[in-house]
Design a protein around this motif. Sequence first.
Motif, PDB file in Angstrom:
ATOM      1  N   LEU A   1       0.832  -1.196   0.000  1.00 51.61           N
ATOM      2  CA  LEU A   1       0.000   0.000   0.000  1.00 51.61           C
ATOM      3  C   LEU A   1       0.870   1.251   0.000  1.00 51.61           C
ATOM      4  CD1 LEU A   1      -2.661  -1.089   2.663  1.00 51.61           C
ATOM      5  CD2 LEU A   1      -2.681  -1.469   0.189  1.00 51.61           C
ATOM      6  N   ASP A   2       0.308   2.329  -0.504  1.00 50.96           N
ATOM      7  CA  ASP A   2       1.019   3.606  -0.594  1.00 50.96           C
ATOM      8  C   ASP A   2       1.360   4.133   0.799  1.00 50.96           C
ATOM      9  OD1 ASP A   2       1.676   6.110  -2.341  1.00 50.96           O
ATOM     10  OD2 ASP A   2       0.482   6.880  -0.675  1.00 50.96           O
ATOM     11  N   MET A   3       2.602   4.579   0.973  1.00 46.62           N
ATOM     12  CA  MET A   3       3.042   5.127   2.261  1.00 46.62           C
ATOM     13  C   MET A   3       3.574   6.552   2.106  1.00 46.62           C
ATOM     14  SD  MET A   3       4.803   1.761   4.038  1.00 46.62           S
ATOM     15  CE  MET A   3       4.896   2.522   5.671  1.00 46.62           C
ATOM     16  N   SER A   4       3.181   7.221   1.017  1.00 49.27           N
ATOM     17  CA  SER A   4       3.722   8.553   0.740  1.00 49.27           C
ATOM     18  C   SER A   4       3.299   9.599   1.768  1.00 49.27           C
ATOM     19  CB  SER A   4       3.301   9.008  -0.663  1.00 49.27           C
ATOM     20  OG  SER A   4       1.886   9.122  -0.759  1.00 49.27           O
ATOM     21  N   GLN A   5       2.202   9.341   2.477  1.00 40.02           N
ATOM     22  CA  GLN A   5       1.718  10.334   3.439  1.00 40.02           C
ATOM     23  C   GLN A   5       2.449  10.273   4.781  1.00 40.02           C
ATOM     24  OE1 GLN A   5      -2.485   9.539   3.726  1.00 40.02           O
ATOM     25  NE2 GLN A   5      -2.859   9.941   1.566  1.00 40.02           N
ATOM     26  N   TYR A   6       3.171   9.202   5.029  1.00 35.80           N
ATOM     27  CA  TYR A   6       3.750   8.976   6.358  1.00 35.80           C
ATOM     28  C   TYR A   6       4.721  10.066   6.795  1.00 35.80           C
ATOM     29  CZ  TYR A   6       1.850   4.278   7.133  1.00 35.80           C
ATOM     30  OH  TYR A   6       1.014   3.213   7.366  1.00 35.80           O
ATOM     31  N   PHE A   7       5.431  10.679   5.841  1.00 34.71           N
ATOM     32  CA  PHE A   7       6.444  11.654   6.247  1.00 34.71           C
ATOM     33  C   PHE A   7       5.815  12.901   6.872  1.00 34.71           C
ATOM     34  CE2 PHE A   7       5.312  13.780   2.358  1.00 34.71           C
ATOM     35  CZ  PHE A   7       5.742  15.094   2.485  1.00 34.71           C
ATOM     36  N   ARG A   8       4.501  13.091   6.648  1.00 33.91           N
ATOM     37  CA  ARG A   8       3.820  14.253   7.235  1.00 33.91           C
ATOM     38  C   ARG A   8       3.341  13.994   8.664  1.00 33.91           C
ATOM     39  NH1 ARG A   8       4.631  18.972   4.311  1.00 33.91           N
ATOM     40  NH2 ARG A   8       4.044  18.714   2.121  1.00 33.91           N
ATOM     41  N   LEU A   9       3.519  12.775   9.152  1.00 36.42           N
ATOM     42  CA  LEU A   9       3.052  12.483  10.508  1.00 36.42           C
ATOM     43  C   LEU A   9       3.711  13.373  11.549  1.00 36.42           C
ATOM     44  CD1 LEU A   9       2.744   8.593  10.889  1.00 36.42           C
ATOM     45  CD2 LEU A   9       1.044  10.267  11.623  1.00 36.42           C
ATOM     46  N   PHE A  10       5.027  13.572  11.430  1.00 38.38           N
ATOM     47  CA  PHE A  10       5.789  14.244  12.481  1.00 38.38           C
ATOM     48  C   PHE A  10       6.365  15.568  11.997  1.00 38.38           C
ATOM     49  CE2 PHE A  10       5.979   9.673  13.288  1.00 38.38           C
ATOM     50  CZ  PHE A  10       5.485   9.618  14.585  1.00 38.38           C
ATOM     51  N   ASN A  11       6.542  16.484  12.954  1.00 32.24           N
ATOM     52  CA  ASN A  11       7.119  17.808  12.693  1.00 32.24           C
ATOM     53  C   ASN A  11       6.338  18.578  11.636  1.00 32.24           C
ATOM     54  OD1 ASN A  11       9.774  15.782  13.003  1.00 32.24           O
ATOM     55  ND2 ASN A  11       9.847  17.611  14.300  1.00 32.24           N
TER      56      ASN A  11
ATOM     57  N   ASP B   1      -4.030  27.530   2.426  1.00 30.04           N
ATOM     58  CA  ASP B   1      -3.042  27.220   3.451  1.00 30.04           C
ATOM     59  C   ASP B   1      -1.857  26.464   2.863  1.00 30.04           C
ATOM     60  OD1 ASP B   1      -4.865  28.360   5.133  1.00 30.04           O
ATOM     61  OD2 ASP B   1      -5.449  26.505   6.140  1.00 30.04           O
ATOM     62  N   GLU B   2      -0.819  26.284   3.683  1.00 27.70           N
ATOM     63  CA  GLU B   2       0.363  25.530   3.286  1.00 27.70           C
ATOM     64  C   GLU B   2       0.654  24.454   4.322  1.00 27.70           C
ATOM     65  OE1 GLU B   2       3.556  28.299   2.918  1.00 27.70           O
ATOM     66  OE2 GLU B   2       2.678  29.364   1.206  1.00 27.70           O
ATOM     67  N   LEU B   3       1.251  23.351   3.859  1.00 27.43           N
ATOM     68  CA  LEU B   3       1.707  22.309   4.773  1.00 27.43           C
ATOM     69  C   LEU B   3       3.195  22.503   5.022  1.00 27.43           C
ATOM     70  CD1 LEU B   3      -0.171  19.178   3.367  1.00 27.43           C
ATOM     71  CD2 LEU B   3      -0.656  20.415   5.490  1.00 27.43           C
ATOM     72  N   PHE B   4       3.573  22.520   6.295  1.00 26.51           N
ATOM     73  CA  PHE B   4       4.961  22.766   6.695  1.00 26.51           C
ATOM     74  C   PHE B   4       5.494  21.542   7.421  1.00 26.51           C
ATOM     75  CE2 PHE B   4       7.764  23.868  10.240  1.00 26.51           C
ATOM     76  CZ  PHE B   4       8.777  24.567   9.604  1.00 26.51           C
ATOM     77  N   THR B   5       6.699  21.100   7.044  1.00 26.85           N
ATOM     78  CA  THR B   5       7.354  19.990   7.732  1.00 26.85           C
ATOM     79  C   THR B   5       8.829  20.313   7.916  1.00 26.85           C
ATOM     80  OG1 THR B   5       5.837  18.394   6.723  1.00 26.85           O
ATOM     81  CG2 THR B   5       7.850  17.512   7.685  1.00 26.85           C
TER      82      THR B   5
ATOM     83  N   TYR C   1      -5.028  22.688  16.751  1.00 28.27           N
ATOM     84  CA  TYR C   1      -5.748  21.899  15.749  1.00 28.27           C
ATOM     85  C   TYR C   1      -5.004  21.779  14.423  1.00 28.27           C
ATOM     86  CZ  TYR C   1      -9.714  22.516  18.945  1.00 28.27           C
ATOM     87  OH  TYR C   1     -10.539  22.518  20.047  1.00 28.27           O
ATOM     88  N   ASP C   2      -4.029  22.659  14.178  1.00 27.93           N
ATOM     89  CA  ASP C   2      -3.304  22.652  12.912  1.00 27.93           C
ATOM     90  C   ASP C   2      -2.164  21.639  12.872  1.00 27.93           C
ATOM     91  OD1 ASP C   2      -4.937  24.635  11.998  1.00 27.93           O
ATOM     92  OD2 ASP C   2      -3.470  26.250  12.138  1.00 27.93           O
ATOM     93  N   LYS C   3      -1.771  21.089  14.017  1.00 28.97           N
ATOM     94  CA  LYS C   3      -0.704  20.086  13.997  1.00 28.97           C
ATOM     95  C   LYS C   3      -1.194  18.844  13.257  1.00 28.97           C
ATOM     96  CE  LYS C   3       2.870  20.070  15.574  1.00 28.97           C
ATOM     97  NZ  LYS C   3       4.143  20.476  14.901  1.00 28.97           N
ATOM     98  N   SER C   4      -0.265  18.104  12.665  1.00 30.19           N
ATOM     99  CA  SER C   4      -0.663  16.900  11.937  1.00 30.19           C
ATOM    100  C   SER C   4      -1.510  16.012  12.824  1.00 30.19           C
ATOM    101  CB  SER C   4       0.559  16.148  11.421  1.00 30.19           C
ATOM    102  OG  SER C   4       1.461  15.856  12.477  1.00 30.19           O
TER     103      SER C   4
END
Length: 670
Positions: free
Chosen positions: A223-233, A243-247, A363-366
Amino acid sequence: MAYFVSKPIHSTLWPLSLRAKVTSAWIMLTADRRYSSAAGSDSEYLHRSIVPTMHYQKSLPRLPIPKLEDTIRRYLAAQRPLLNNEQYSNTEKLAHDFQNGTGKELHEELVAQDKNNKHTSYISAPWFDMYLSARESVVLNFNPFMSFNPDPKPEYNDQLIRATNMVCSAVRFMKTLRAGLLEPEVFHLNPAKSNTDSFKKFIRWVPSSISWFGAYMVNAYPLDMSQYFRLFNSTRIPKTKRDELFTDDKGRHLLVMRRGHLYVFDVVDRDGNLVRPAEILSHFKYILADTTPAPKFPLGVLTSENRDVWAGLREELLEAGNGEILGLVDSALFCLCLDEEKLLNHIQISHNMLHGDGCNRWYDKSFNIILSKNGHAAIHFEHSWGDGVAVLRFQNEVFKETTEKPLVGPDTQPAAVDSASAVRHLEFKLNTELQQGISKAKQNFDKDVSKLTIDAIQFKQGGKEQLKKKKLSPDAIAQLAFQMGFLRQYGQTVATYESCSTAAFKHGRTETIRPASIHTQCCAEAFVQKPDKHSVEQLQGLLDACSKYHGQLTREAAMGQGFDRHLFAMRYLANSKGIALPTLYQDPAYGAINHNVLSTSTLTSPAVSLGGFAPVVPDGFGVGYGVHDDWIGCNVSSYPARNVHEFLQCVHKSLEDIFTVIEGKPLKSS
C-alpha cells in the motif's frame, strides 16, 4: 476507510468481502506482523523490518482514471434512488450531453495530464488543493478523532504514566520510520507465503522499481506510504485563500498543552536518541504541577478560526515578535494535550476528543494526542495531509507498544533532572488586536460546538460472525440499517457517503462508495413500510441483493472505479482552465448528491475504542460505526436540524428487524 497491477487487477481476483478484509488487514498489522527474527527491537526502534519501509513505493501501480462512459453510468445509478422520474430524466439528459460534449474533452485532457505526471495520481494535487483552499474552521468541518482503548492494566491509565509511555512509543515509531526499518504496509491475501521471513529476505533484494510485482506473484499487495512523512514535525499553516503544509524534520522537541498553556522540551537528544523515559516522566510531572492560572487569552483557540481570519492574526503575531515561538510550535514532533477533565462515558469522550474547549489544542498540527485527567486517550488529526491510514497504523503501533512493553510504570521514579530548565513555557506577545481576535475566536468556537449533539448505541443482538454465516456483507448490512433508519425517521432516501481508501495505488487518496441505491431503497421500503406484504424469504432475498450490490460498489471504489473523484477532477480541471462550468455541475441533482446528509465511516481495531466526526452539512449526520464479531456500534453526531437520538432509535429498530429476518422469523407490523 483497495486494488491493482501494471494495469488494475481484474475484480474477479478479489473476494466479495474485499474492503472488510483489506481494512481489517491493515488495522490488524500490529497484531500479526512478522519482523526479522534475527534483529529484534531495541530502545530506539519499535522493530527492524527485513524489507525497507519504502521498498515498494517506486513500483506501486498508478491510480486508474475510469472510462467516462463508466463514470456516467455509475453516476446515474447513484442518482436514481434520489430523484423522481422527471428529475431523473433531466439529469440523465444532462449527463449524456456532458459525456458526448465538454466532458469528453475534459476527460481526454485529464488523461493526457495524467500520462505526463506518472510520479503521482490524477487526484492527488486537486485533493490537496480542495482541503487547503477550504476557508472553514478545521474543527468539526474536517478534523476527526480516534480514541484509544484503555490499557488492560488499570494502573497504567494514570495520566502521567500513559503520557510518558505514549510519547516514548511515538518517538520510537518516528525513528523506526525515518530509519527505513518500519515494516511496509502490505495486504496479504496468502500470508503463509508472503508474510514470512524467507519471502522478505528474497523480496528485499528485488529492485524497488519492480518489487511490487514480486509481491503480487505471491498474492501480497503493498500500500502507498507517501503520506507517512507528514506524521511528524508537520503543521498546517494558515494563509490567505490557501493554506500551506509545513514539515521540518530537524525538530527534536515535543509541544505540550495544559490549561491553555504551551510548553516545549526535547524528547530526542543531540545524537538523535530518545531522551531517557524517566527524564520525560520528570518533565511531564513538572508541567502537571504548574499552578500558573489558565491564560486569559489562550492562543490555541486561534487554530479553530476561519482560515482567512486566522491567517491575518498569524501575520499580526509575527509582526508582534512571536516568530521564533511560532516556529517551535510548527516544527514540534506533534502536540500532546494534557486535559483537566475526567471523562466518564463515551459521549463525554467524543465531545472532548472531537473539539474540547478550544483552548487546549493546536488543531493545525498533523495530530494531537489527547489525555484526560483519568487517562482516556485519543488522536485528533488534521485531515489535509492524509486520510487516516498512516494515523491508524501509528495508533496501532503505539497502543501495542505501550500496553505490551511500557517503558515506565507506577514504580518508575522521575529522573533527578532540572525540568524547570529543560521545559520551556512559551509566552506570546499579544497586542490589543490579538487579544480581541482570541476572544472573538473563543466566542465563535463556543457558538459552533454548542450546536453539536452526539449519541451512541451498541446493538448486541448480532454482528459480523452471524452475518458472514449467512453470506451477507457486514458493512452492507450496517449501511442498509442507516438507510432504513433514515427512511423510518424522515420518509425519504438521501445522499450518502462512505469513504474507501485507494491506498493500493501510488498517491491514492479516497474514493466514495454510494450506499444509497435502488436495492437499499427497495429493501428499506419493504422492511419499514410494507413488512406484512413480504414473506421472510422475499425479505431475505432483498437483503442478499443489497449485500451483493454493496460488495460490487466497494470493489469498484477500492479499484479506483467510482465516479466521484473522476467528476471532481474534471470539474477542477475546467475551473483551472477558466472553462465555463458544464451544465452537469449546475444541475440541482449534482448539488444534492454531493450534499451528503449521511456521511459515514467505519473503523474496527484492537487499539481503537471509538471514532467520530461532525456532520459535513448542517442538516446531516456524522456516522462513525464498527461491526464487531457479535455486536454493532454507532457513534453519531448531528446539528439541531436533525434528531440524532431518534435516528439511533430508528437504526436500532432496523437492525432488530434485519436480524429477525436473518434468523428466519417474520416481522411484526410496526
